[in-house]
Write a protein that holds these residues in place. Sequence first.
Motif, PDB file in Angstrom:
ATOM      1  N   THR A  29      10.172  44.777 -11.987  1.00  0.00           N
ATOM      2  CA  THR A  29      10.448  44.698 -13.510  1.00  0.00           C
ATOM      3  C   THR A  29      12.061  44.107 -13.539  1.00  0.00           C
ATOM      4  O   THR A  29      12.697  44.831 -12.977  1.00  0.00           O
ATOM      5  CB  THR A  29       9.939  45.912 -14.227  1.00  0.00           C
ATOM      6  OG1 THR A  29       8.687  46.166 -13.740  1.00  0.00           O
ATOM      7  CG2 THR A  29      10.362  45.768 -15.438  1.00  0.00           C
ATOM      8  N   LEU A  30      12.209  43.090 -14.577  1.00  0.00           N
ATOM      9  CA  LEU A  30      13.593  42.994 -14.937  1.00  0.00           C
ATOM     10  C   LEU A  30      13.621  43.440 -16.580  1.00  0.00           C
ATOM     11  O   LEU A  30      12.714  43.134 -17.169  1.00  0.00           O
ATOM     12  CB  LEU A  30      13.567  41.616 -14.863  1.00  0.00           C
ATOM     13  CG  LEU A  30      14.971  40.849 -15.507  1.00  0.00           C
ATOM     14  CD1 LEU A  30      16.262  41.431 -14.504  1.00  0.00           C
ATOM     15  CD2 LEU A  30      15.069  39.475 -15.483  1.00  0.00           C
ATOM     16  N   LYS A  31      14.591  44.029 -16.982  1.00  0.00           N
ATOM     17  CA  LYS A  31      14.832  44.446 -18.167  1.00  0.00           C
ATOM     18  C   LYS A  31      16.046  44.160 -18.899  1.00  0.00           C
ATOM     19  O   LYS A  31      17.012  44.088 -18.045  1.00  0.00           O
ATOM     20  CB  LYS A  31      14.657  46.147 -18.351  1.00  0.00           C
ATOM     21  CG  LYS A  31      13.501  46.715 -17.993  1.00  0.00           C
ATOM     22  CD  LYS A  31      13.240  48.281 -17.841  1.00  0.00           C
ATOM     23  CE  LYS A  31      11.773  48.728 -17.538  1.00  0.00           C
ATOM     24  NZ  LYS A  31      12.016  50.227 -17.539  1.00  0.00           N
ATOM     25  N   ILE A  32      15.974  44.056 -20.047  1.00  0.00           N
ATOM     26  CA  ILE A  32      17.024  43.506 -20.913  1.00  0.00           C
ATOM     27  C   ILE A  32      17.300  44.331 -22.242  1.00  0.00           C
ATOM     28  O   ILE A  32      16.293  44.428 -22.915  1.00  0.00           O
ATOM     29  CB  ILE A  32      17.169  42.077 -21.460  1.00  0.00           C
ATOM     30  CG1 ILE A  32      16.832  40.986 -20.311  1.00  0.00           C
ATOM     31  CG2 ILE A  32      18.433  41.655 -21.986  1.00  0.00           C
ATOM     32  CD1 ILE A  32      16.710  39.597 -20.678  1.00  0.00           C
ATOM     33  N   GLN A  33      18.408  45.089 -22.101  1.00  0.00           N
ATOM     34  CA  GLN A  33      18.518  45.981 -23.658  1.00  0.00           C
ATOM     35  C   GLN A  33      20.094  46.334 -23.645  1.00  0.00           C
ATOM     36  O   GLN A  33      20.665  46.811 -22.651  1.00  0.00           O
ATOM     37  CB  GLN A  33      17.836  47.468 -22.985  1.00  0.00           C
ATOM     38  CG  GLN A  33      17.862  48.517 -24.176  1.00  0.00           C
ATOM     39  CD  GLN A  33      17.189  49.800 -23.837  1.00  0.00           C
ATOM     40  OE1 GLN A  33      16.797  49.851 -22.555  1.00  0.00           O
ATOM     41  NE2 GLN A  33      17.113  50.484 -24.875  1.00  0.00           N
TER      42      GLN A  33
END
Lengths: 117, 112
Positions: free
Chosen positions: A76-80
Motif C-alpha cells: 500500500t502506498l499512502k499520501i497524506q
Amino acid sequence: EAGVAQSPRYKIIEKRQSVAFWCNPISGHATLYWYQQILGQGPKLLIQFQNNGVVDDSQLPKDRFSAERLKGVDSTLKIQPAKLEDSAVYLCASSLWFRTSGTGELFFGEGSRLTVL
Amino acid sequence: QKEVEQDPGPLSVPEGAIVSLNCTYSNSAFQYFMWYRQYSRKGPELLMYTYSSGNKEDGRFTAQVDKSSKYISLFIRDSQPSDSATYLCAMQLTGGGNKLTFGTGTQLKVEL
C-alpha cells in the motif's frame, strides 16, 4: 499468469486530503517497486521493497508519502496530505530477481491515476 | 542536466517506415540499457535490453548502445500502427539492484 494488479485505477481528491493505493504483485516476485509518473515524464522510483524490507526509499517524500508491504506480498502506498504536484500516475511493478549485480525484468501494473484539485 | 535525455516527440511516421528513437545519458557507470513500450493508459512493458555496448536484434526491433558516446538507439523496421505508443529508455548501474533511471519517453504514432 496474472499480472500486477493495482487499485483504484482512478482517484480524484482535493489538496490536503489523503489517498491510498494498493498493489498485488505477480505471485512469487520478491521485489516490489512504486514509481511515480507525472504527465510527460518518465517513471521515477519512489520506493523499492525486497520481500517486506525497504531497499531504497531515497526519493520518497517521507513527510507525506508512506508505503508498506505486509507479509512480503501486497503493498500500500499512502499520501497524506496530498498536494497539487502529486497529480500523477502511480505505477506498481514487481520482479522475480533481485541481486547486487545483474538485472531482472520489471513487470508493471496499469497504474493508479491521481488527480489532486 | 538530467541523467537521461530523450526527445519527447511526438514523432509521426507512415506505416512501413523505419523509426529511430534515441537517448543520451551522462552517467558513464550505466551498464544495462532497456527500452520499454507504454501504450496509452497502460503500464510500461519491457521491449529489449542490452548489457554494455553493442547491438541486439529481435524481429523488427534493433537496440544499439554506444557507451563511448553515451548514446543508445532503438530502431523499428516496417513500422505498424500497433507500434504507436510511448517508448521509454531506461538504464541501470552495475550492482544497481534493479533500480532504473528512465528517460522522459518519445511518443510515436504510425499512421496508415
